[in-house]
Scaffold this motif. Structure first.
Motif, short mmCIF file in Angstrom:
data_model
loop_
_atom_site.label_atom_id
_atom_site.label_comp_id
_atom_site.label_asym_id
_atom_site.label_seq_id
_atom_site.Cartn_x
_atom_site.Cartn_y
_atom_site.Cartn_z
N ALA A 96 -4.55 -2.36 5.11
CA ALA A 96 -3.26 -2.63 5.76
C ALA A 96 -2.46 -1.36 6.03
CB ALA A 96 -2.43 -3.58 4.91
N SER A 97 -2.88 -0.24 5.44
CA SER A 97 -2.12 1.00 5.63
C SER A 97 -2.04 1.34 7.12
CB SER A 97 -2.79 2.15 4.86
OG SER A 97 -4.07 2.41 5.37
N GLY A 98 -0.87 1.72 7.55
CA GLY A 98 -0.66 2.05 8.96
C GLY A 98 -0.22 0.87 9.79
N SER A 99 -0.32 -0.33 9.24
CA SER A 99 0.04 -1.52 10.01
C SER A 99 1.42 -2.07 9.65
CB SER A 99 -1.01 -2.62 9.82
OG SER A 99 -1.02 -3.08 8.48
N LEU A 180 2.73 4.77 -7.87
CA LEU A 180 3.41 3.89 -6.92
C LEU A 180 3.98 4.70 -5.76
CD1 LEU A 180 5.35 1.38 -9.23
CD2 LEU A 180 3.32 0.93 -7.86
N ALA A 181 4.57 5.85 -6.09
CA ALA A 181 5.12 6.72 -5.04
C ALA A 181 4.02 7.22 -4.12
CB ALA A 181 5.86 7.89 -5.67
N ARG A 182 2.86 7.55 -4.69
CA ARG A 182 1.73 8.02 -3.87
C ARG A 182 1.15 6.90 -3.02
NH1 ARG A 182 -0.52 11.24 -9.11
NH2 ARG A 182 0.71 13.17 -8.82
N THR A 183 1.21 5.67 -3.55
CA THR A 183 0.77 4.52 -2.76
C THR A 183 1.65 4.39 -1.52
OG1 THR A 183 -0.04 3.32 -4.71
CG2 THR A 183 0.46 2.02 -2.74
N LEU A 184 2.95 4.50 -1.71
CA LEU A 184 3.88 4.43 -0.60
C LEU A 184 3.63 5.55 0.41
CD1 LEU A 184 6.33 3.34 0.87
CD2 LEU A 184 7.80 4.59 -0.73
N HIS A 185 3.36 6.74 -0.11
CA HIS A 185 3.08 7.89 0.76
C HIS A 185 1.83 7.63 1.60
CE1 HIS A 185 1.58 11.94 1.85
NE2 HIS A 185 2.87 12.25 1.90
N GLY A 186 0.79 7.08 0.97
CA GLY A 186 -0.44 6.78 1.69
C GLY A 186 -0.23 5.73 2.76
N LEU A 187 0.57 4.72 2.44
CA LEU A 187 0.86 3.68 3.42
C LEU A 187 1.67 4.23 4.59
CD1 LEU A 187 1.81 0.85 0.90
CD2 LEU A 187 -0.14 0.80 2.45
N ARG A 188 2.65 5.06 4.26
CA ARG A 188 3.52 5.60 5.29
C ARG A 188 2.74 6.47 6.28
NH1 ARG A 188 6.45 8.91 2.41
NH2 ARG A 188 7.97 7.38 1.66
#
Length: 214
Positions: A96-99, A180-188
């Motif tokens: 879902a990353s990027g979507s 969690l912060a890195r997860t957000l960074h990867g998604l962003r």
């Protein structure tokens, strides 16, 4: 006479029995009061209590939604839930990353400081709720309801997670927060590999606190 506490117990029991699932909107007050056989005033008091517990969420002009499930004494073990979360949530969020819409990323960016404040205040109950809220926000934004429900089913019990976080060292809690912060960074940044790695590392840290992983 049914008291608000009785009505609250009825609602919690219904949630644990699967009457409503995570993120689902509850029926309108009139219909729900009729279904439970209680007055609307009693229902409102019970709903307000469950909102205060973080189980329900009221959205203006939209209704009341299931935000989290009550503590379930018959829930799967925390270790099993976390391993299921890693198996299901890691590829799900990576795909879902990027979507995600910018509004979802903004909501998570605003939510992350709340996690940090709960961590440093030492309120593990609130911290556990914020952790689950982080993933709930992501799951709510997935357009495929079946996939969202599959991910939601792996989220650990809030009470069990809270107890585990109490046993973690401060350094481990900060490490979990960083994942969690890195997860957000990867998604962003639509970096599926970074997202998958961060989610997996997040779960691994919790399993290490549980003593079920090296």
């Amino acid at each position: 006479m049914i008291t608000p506490a009785n009505a609250e117990n009825q609602l919690e029991h219904a949630l644990l029995q699967g009457r409503w699932t995570l993120f689902e909107r509850l029926p309108a007050e009139r219909h729900l009061a009729e279904e439970l056989g209680i007055s609307r005033a009693t229902l409102r008091t019970a709903l307000s209590t469950l909102v205060g517990k973080g189980i329900l969420e009221t959205r203006r002009s939209k209704g009341t939604f299931v935000r989290a499930l009550p503590c379930n004494p018959n829930a799967a073990s925390l270790g099993d839930s976390l391993r299921a979360m890693r198996i299901v949530m890691t590829p799900l969020l990576a795909a879902a990353s990027g979507s995600y819409a910018p509004s979802v990323m903004l909501k998570l960016e605003r939510h992350l400081p709340s996690i940090g404040m709960a961590l440093h205040s030492g309120d593990m109950r609130l911290l556990a709720q914020h952790h689950l809220r982080f993933f709930s926000i992501l799951l709510q934004a997935i357009s495929n309801d079946c996939l969202a429900q599959a991910g939601a089913a792996t989220l650990p019990d809030a009470c069990a997670l809270s107890r585990l976080l109490q046993e973690c060292s401060q350094s481990r809690l900060e490490e979990i927060f960083k994942h969690l912060a890195r997860t957000l960074h990867g998604l962003r940044h639509a970096d599926s590999q970074a997202c998958a790695s961060s989610v997996s590392a997040y779960v691994s840290c919790l399993l290490q606190c549980l003593g079920e992983e090296e």
